[in-house]
Design an enzyme around this catalytic site. Structure first.
Site, PDB file in Angstrom:
ATOM      1  N   TYR A  33       0.835  -1.201   0.000  1.00  0.00           N
ATOM      2  CA  TYR A  33       0.000   0.000   0.000  1.00  0.00           C
ATOM      3  C   TYR A  33       0.866   1.245   0.000  1.00  0.00           C
ATOM      4  CZ  TYR A  33       0.935   0.878   4.985  1.00  0.00           C
ATOM      5  OH  TYR A  33       1.535   1.166   6.178  1.00  0.00           O
ATOM      6  N   GLU A 182      12.360   2.708  13.953  1.00  0.00           N
ATOM      7  CA  GLU A 182      11.416   3.715  13.444  1.00  0.00           C
ATOM      8  C   GLU A 182      10.154   3.645  14.298  1.00  0.00           C
ATOM      9  OE1 GLU A 182       9.938   2.885   9.445  1.00  0.00           O
ATOM     10  OE2 GLU A 182      10.122   0.735   9.802  1.00  0.00           O
ATOM     11  N   LEU A 207      11.270   1.422   6.864  1.00  0.00           N
ATOM     12  CA  LEU A 207      10.649   1.855   5.613  1.00  0.00           C
ATOM     13  C   LEU A 207      11.349   3.138   5.169  1.00  0.00           C
ATOM     14  CD1 LEU A 207       8.240   1.384   3.613  1.00  0.00           C
ATOM     15  CD2 LEU A 207       7.095   3.211   4.885  1.00  0.00           C
TER      16      LEU A 207
HETATM   17  N1  PDD Z   1       2.895   5.155   7.413  1.00  0.00           N
HETATM   18  N2  PDD Z   1       7.597   3.839   8.763  1.00  0.00           N
HETATM   19  C1  PDD Z   1       6.469   3.118   8.800  1.00  0.00           C
HETATM   20  C2  PDD Z   1       6.473   1.794   9.476  1.00  0.00           C
HETATM   21  C3  PDD Z   1       5.293   3.637   8.202  1.00  0.00           C
HETATM   22  O1  PDD Z   1       4.166   2.913   8.220  1.00  0.00           O
HETATM   23  C4  PDD Z   1       5.323   4.916   7.588  1.00  0.00           C
HETATM   24  C5  PDD Z   1       4.136   5.507   6.912  1.00  0.00           C
HETATM   25  C6  PDD Z   1       6.539   5.632   7.590  1.00  0.00           C
HETATM   26  C7  PDD Z   1       6.681   6.983   6.950  1.00  0.00           C
HETATM   27  O2  PDD Z   1       6.666   6.880   5.552  1.00  0.00           O
HETATM   28  P1  PDD Z   1       6.117   8.087   4.655  1.00  0.00           P
HETATM   29  O3  PDD Z   1       6.888   9.298   5.043  1.00  0.00           O
HETATM   30  O4  PDD Z   1       6.408   7.662   3.271  1.00  0.00           O
HETATM   31  O5  PDD Z   1       4.651   8.253   4.948  1.00  0.00           O
HETATM   32  C8  PDD Z   1       7.659   5.060   8.178  1.00  0.00           C
HETATM   33  C9  PDD Z   1       1.708   5.568   6.676  1.00  0.00           C
HETATM   34  C10 PDD Z   1       1.462   7.026   6.681  1.00  0.00           C
HETATM   35  C11 PDD Z   1       0.539   4.743   7.183  1.00  0.00           C
HETATM   36  O6  PDD Z   1       0.721   3.547   7.320  1.00  0.00           O
HETATM   37  O7  PDD Z   1      -0.544   5.280   7.400  1.00  0.00           O
END
Ligand code: PDD
Length: 286
Positions: A33, A182, A207
């Site tokens: 996703y 993270e 991620l």
């Molecule tokens: N989550 N690490 C994890 C485990 C995440 O699920 C997310 C994002 C991030 C940050 O990635 P980005 O900057 O590309 O949003 C880091 C999304 C927002 C979610 O699951 O809703």
């Protein structure tokens, strides 16, 4: 207003939208996703999010559900039909519907595509940023390929629930060596006592956040000291500032970790400035 979901070629009222019981996303969490921020009705950092989606699909050998151009149209149409100005658009691709069998289904199985969009309460988000958030640390019990943005999020769900039960907004995940990888749904950052911005390096154990990469651009443009390296829970406790980054929250200052105040216990100056400057560096789609 009833919300609309795109499901495999059709735009449906959300309460009529359905996926099959034998969808491999439902049976095996066999899917990936993306979550993109929507601002002023436009998609933020779409190019980078779609590149990461492509990479996640490639790593799992799931076919693209449609061309990038067609997917861009579906994103815009879902945002438009839901009248989202500020919020998020969610894209999910699974390996498709097939008789339950662990190994991949026949090559002709079509991947399933779901796209939804929803508005965020910007005022509430801003207020959260002004107040800062609490985080708690929990063991990182995830699999060894969390660089793939898979829908298999059970450890993240449990970590978030632990955070909520302890009155915190986010959980920071700690590896076997006492280092923070993270957040459960965000990347984790600290600012050391000597003013260096520190975040975990890329690899299979975090991620590659899109917000993280844009924040690194902001840091470089502003000539701030930056180190991509692991940091321990102890270092986080002693940090001058801490914050999280994600597409739905952009930059949120962290004001306490495991109940201990970070710095002076208020949102940090650097985190607040990064939040303010973020959208000048992000790409906003047409
Ligand atoms: N989550 N690490 C994890 C485990 C995440 O699920 C997310 C994002 C991030 C940050 O990635 P980005 O900057 O590309 O949003 C880091 C999304 C927002 C979610 O699951 O809703």
């Amino acid at each position: 207003m009833s919300r609309i979901a795109y499901v495999n070629g059709r735009y449906l009222p959300r309460n009529e939208a359905r996926v099959a019981v034998e969808d491999r996303g439902y049976q095996f969490a066999d899917g990936v996703y993306e979550v993109c921020e929507v601002r002023g009705g436009r998609v933020v950092d779409e190019r980078r999010h779609m590149a990461r989606l492509d990479r996640s699909l490639g790593e799992l050998r799931i076919a693209r559900p449609m061309s990038p151009a067609a997917l861009a149209i579906v994103l815009r149409e879902t945002i438009r039909r839901n009248r989202v100005r500020d919020g998020i658009v969610y894209v999910q691709v699974t390996r498709g519907v097939a008789r339950r069998d662990f190994a991949f289904p026949a090559d002709h199985t079509r991947p399933s595509l779901v796209v939804t969009a929803r508005s965020n309460d910007l005022e509430h988000l801003e207020q959260t940023a002004v107040e800062g958030i609490a985080v708690v640390t929990v063991p990182d019990i995830r699999w060894k390929r969390v660089d793939i943005k898979s829908v298999a999020l059970l450890p993240n769900v449990l970590a978030k629930q632990t955070a909520r039960e302890q009155g915190a907004r986010e959980a920071w995940l700690v590896d076997g060596e006492g280092r923070i990888t993270e957040g459960a749904s965000s990347n984790a950052w600290i600012v050391s006592r000597d003013g260096k911005l520190i975040t975990h390096p890329l690899g299979h154990d975090i991620l590659a956040g899109i917000t993280r990469s844009v924040v690194i651009d902001v840091i470089k443009a502003q000539g701030l000291a930056f180190e991509e390296r692991c940091f321990t829970v102890e270092e986080a406790y002693a940090a001058r500032e801490a914050f999280v980054t994600s597409a739905s929250q952009i930059v949120l200052p962290v004001v306490s970790i495991d109940g201990r105040p970070v710095g002076n216990g208020g949102p940090g100056l650097i985190a607040t400035a990064l939040r303010r400057d973020y959208h000048r560096h992000a790409e906003i789609s047409e």
